[in-house]
Motif scaffolding. Structure first.
Motif, PDB file in Angstrom:
ATOM      1  N   TYR A   1      51.001  73.383  28.289  1.00 35.54           N
ATOM      2  CA  TYR A   1      51.554  72.929  27.011  1.00 35.54           C
ATOM      3  C   TYR A   1      51.018  73.816  25.867  1.00 35.54           C
ATOM      4  O   TYR A   1      51.781  74.298  25.034  1.00 35.54           O
ATOM      5  CB  TYR A   1      51.191  71.457  26.774  1.00 35.54           C
ATOM      6  CG  TYR A   1      51.547  70.956  25.405  1.00 35.54           C
ATOM      7  CD1 TYR A   1      52.867  70.696  25.057  1.00 35.54           C
ATOM      8  CD2 TYR A   1      50.551  70.762  24.443  1.00 35.54           C
ATOM      9  CE1 TYR A   1      53.193  70.246  23.788  1.00 35.54           C
ATOM     10  CE2 TYR A   1      50.868  70.312  23.173  1.00 35.54           C
ATOM     11  CZ  TYR A   1      52.187  70.048  22.844  1.00 35.54           C
ATOM     12  OH  TYR A   1      52.509  69.620  21.578  1.00 35.54           O
ATOM     13  N   GLY A   2      49.703  74.036  25.877  1.00 40.37           N
ATOM     14  CA  GLY A   2      49.079  74.830  24.808  1.00 40.37           C
ATOM     15  C   GLY A   2      49.594  76.266  24.807  1.00 40.37           C
ATOM     16  O   GLY A   2      49.894  76.831  23.746  1.00 40.37           O
ATOM     17  N   LEU A   3      49.731  76.854  26.011  1.00 44.75           N
ATOM     18  CA  LEU A   3      50.188  78.243  26.087  1.00 44.75           C
ATOM     19  C   LEU A   3      51.606  78.388  25.540  1.00 44.75           C
ATOM     20  O   LEU A   3      51.914  79.325  24.797  1.00 44.75           O
ATOM     21  CB  LEU A   3      50.161  78.723  27.540  1.00 44.75           C
ATOM     22  CG  LEU A   3      48.795  79.098  28.101  1.00 44.75           C
ATOM     23  CD1 LEU A   3      48.899  79.409  29.588  1.00 44.75           C
ATOM     24  CD2 LEU A   3      48.214  80.288  27.350  1.00 44.75           C
ATOM     25  N   PHE A   4      52.465  77.440  25.928  1.00 48.66           N
ATOM     26  CA  PHE A   4      53.856  77.542  25.458  1.00 48.66           C
ATOM     27  C   PHE A   4      53.920  77.311  23.950  1.00 48.66           C
ATOM     28  O   PHE A   4      54.664  77.976  23.228  1.00 48.66           O
ATOM     29  CB  PHE A   4      54.745  76.534  26.203  1.00 48.66           C
ATOM     30  CG  PHE A   4      56.208  76.884  26.136  1.00 48.66           C
ATOM     31  CD1 PHE A   4      56.773  77.753  27.051  1.00 48.66           C
ATOM     32  CD2 PHE A   4      57.019  76.379  25.128  1.00 48.66           C
ATOM     33  CE1 PHE A   4      58.120  78.106  26.978  1.00 48.66           C
ATOM     34  CE2 PHE A   4      58.362  76.729  25.043  1.00 48.66           C
ATOM     35  CZ  PHE A   4      58.909  77.590  25.975  1.00 48.66           C
ATOM     36  N   LEU A   5      53.103  76.374  23.490  1.00 52.91           N
ATOM     37  CA  LEU A   5      53.126  76.053  22.058  1.00 52.91           C
ATOM     38  C   LEU A   5      52.643  77.228  21.203  1.00 52.91           C
ATOM     39  O   LEU A   5      53.165  77.464  20.111  1.00 52.91           O
ATOM     40  CB  LEU A   5      52.260  74.816  21.800  1.00 52.91           C
ATOM     41  CG  LEU A   5      52.588  74.056  20.525  1.00 52.91           C
ATOM     42  CD1 LEU A   5      53.997  73.471  20.582  1.00 52.91           C
ATOM     43  CD2 LEU A   5      51.580  72.948  20.283  1.00 52.91           C
TER      44      LEU A   5
END
Ligand code: NAP
Length: 290
Positions: free
Chosen positions: A100-104
């Motif tokens: 989630y963090g990487l995509f965000l």
């Protein structure tokens, strides 16, 4: 460490959630194929390929357009799907939040920082560009959020070569993409303070006034290909697909690749048409190959 071909639990086959997800994956393949054909024939009318075409609708501010098509979907919808949709199916683990963090990080950049800081030549784009970005983003980013929100990865997966190599490629691709976009941005210095460094080969193609013209970029990957920003993003999504080991990643990467291959080919031709001295050995997207 045990190797599992599918290193996570997901929806049970045959359930409604399963069919919604994989039905949309099939749609994702179809949209990627249609995008490939459409973009190969004629590039979308923004940037270097801007043209008057009433079929693309009335114009709206370009910065707003990119925020609508990328931040609305990639930040707001993406987070809602990740946190709220089907949350009872699986307890999220650390890896779900890592993905989630990487995509965000990507969408915060693409949906907000990029449109607010880039120096576009044209202040507006046709609304068809906004819609043409928004609708596929809804489809693919919904799928990606759904996958990383629900998949329960094996506890040993952080040590799996697919995860480790995928994350490495994602980071390398992200850095290349950011570096290339920033280098392009730096070609347009504030009027009166033009920087005639070795990167710049004089204004041309597009009728600039020193702060919004087009120039030949030099240095790093720009010496090998016309579009290192697309190349970096392609590497990023290949890494994402490997790390998440997901069909949602596959269709998203295919969709992005459809644009990158077609548009970089048009961009290379555009550079050759505009600049007599454009380095003849430069490829479009993949060094030495394409
Ligand atoms: N995931 C996807 O499907 C997808 C699709 C498209 C783009 N993207 C990403 O979105 C970002 C922007 O894409 P884009 O198609 O707008 O890229 P682009 O055509 O390379 O343009 C990027 C920026 O650099 C400027 N620029 C480009 N070439 C220049 C030159 N020779 N001299 C001076 N300025 C130049 C452009 O100005 P102008 O706008 O005035 O031309 C624009 O501000 C990239 O990071 C790309 O990877 C992703």
């Amino acid at each position: 460490m045990t190797f599992h071909v599918i290193p996570y639990s997901f929806y049970e086959s045959g359930t409604t959630y399963f069919w919604v997800h994989f039905g949309l994956v099939i749609l994702g393949f179809v949209v990627a194929l249609a995008t490939c054909i459409g973009q190969w024939v004629k590039p979308a009318p923004y940037g270097k390929h801007e043209r008057e075409d009433p079929n693309w609708g009335p114009k709206i501010p370009q910065r707003l357009s990119h925020i609508i098509s990328d931040a609305l979907t990639g930040i707001i919808m993406f987070s809602l799907v990740f946190f709220l949709y089907s949350r009872e199916v699986a307890d999220k683990g650390v890896l779900n939040y890592v993905f989630y963090g990487l995509f965000l990080i990507h969408t915060l950049h693409r949906g907000l920082l990029h449109p607010l800081t880039m120096r576009y030549r044209s202040a507006t784009v046709p609304i068809g560009i906004t819609i043409g970005g928004l609708l596929p983003n809804v489809l693919y980013q919904w799928l990606i959020a759904n996958h990383i929100g629900v998949a329960g990865y094996d506890s040993s997966y952080p040590y799996d070569p697919r995860f480790l190599l995928g994350i490495l490629l994602y980071v390398i691709g992200f850095v290349i993409n950011r570096w290339a976009d920033w280098k392009l941005r730096s070609l347009r210095e504030i009027k009166g303070q033009e920087n005639h460094s070795s990167m710049i080969d004089g204004g041309g193609g597009g009728g600039g006034d020193g702060c919004n013209g087009y120039y030949i970029p030099y240095g790093g990957l720009f010496d090998l290909i016309a579009c290192p920003n697309y190349f970096g993003e392609l590497v990023q999504w290949i890494g994402w697909t490997l790390a998440t080991w997901s069909l949602s990643g596959v269709v998203w990467t295919l969709f992005c690749a459809a644009t990158f291959f077609a548009r970089s080919r048009h961009n290379l031709q555009w550079y050759r048409d505009q600049f007599q001295h454009y380095p003849p050995n430069r490829k479009a997207l993949i060094p030495f190959i394409f």
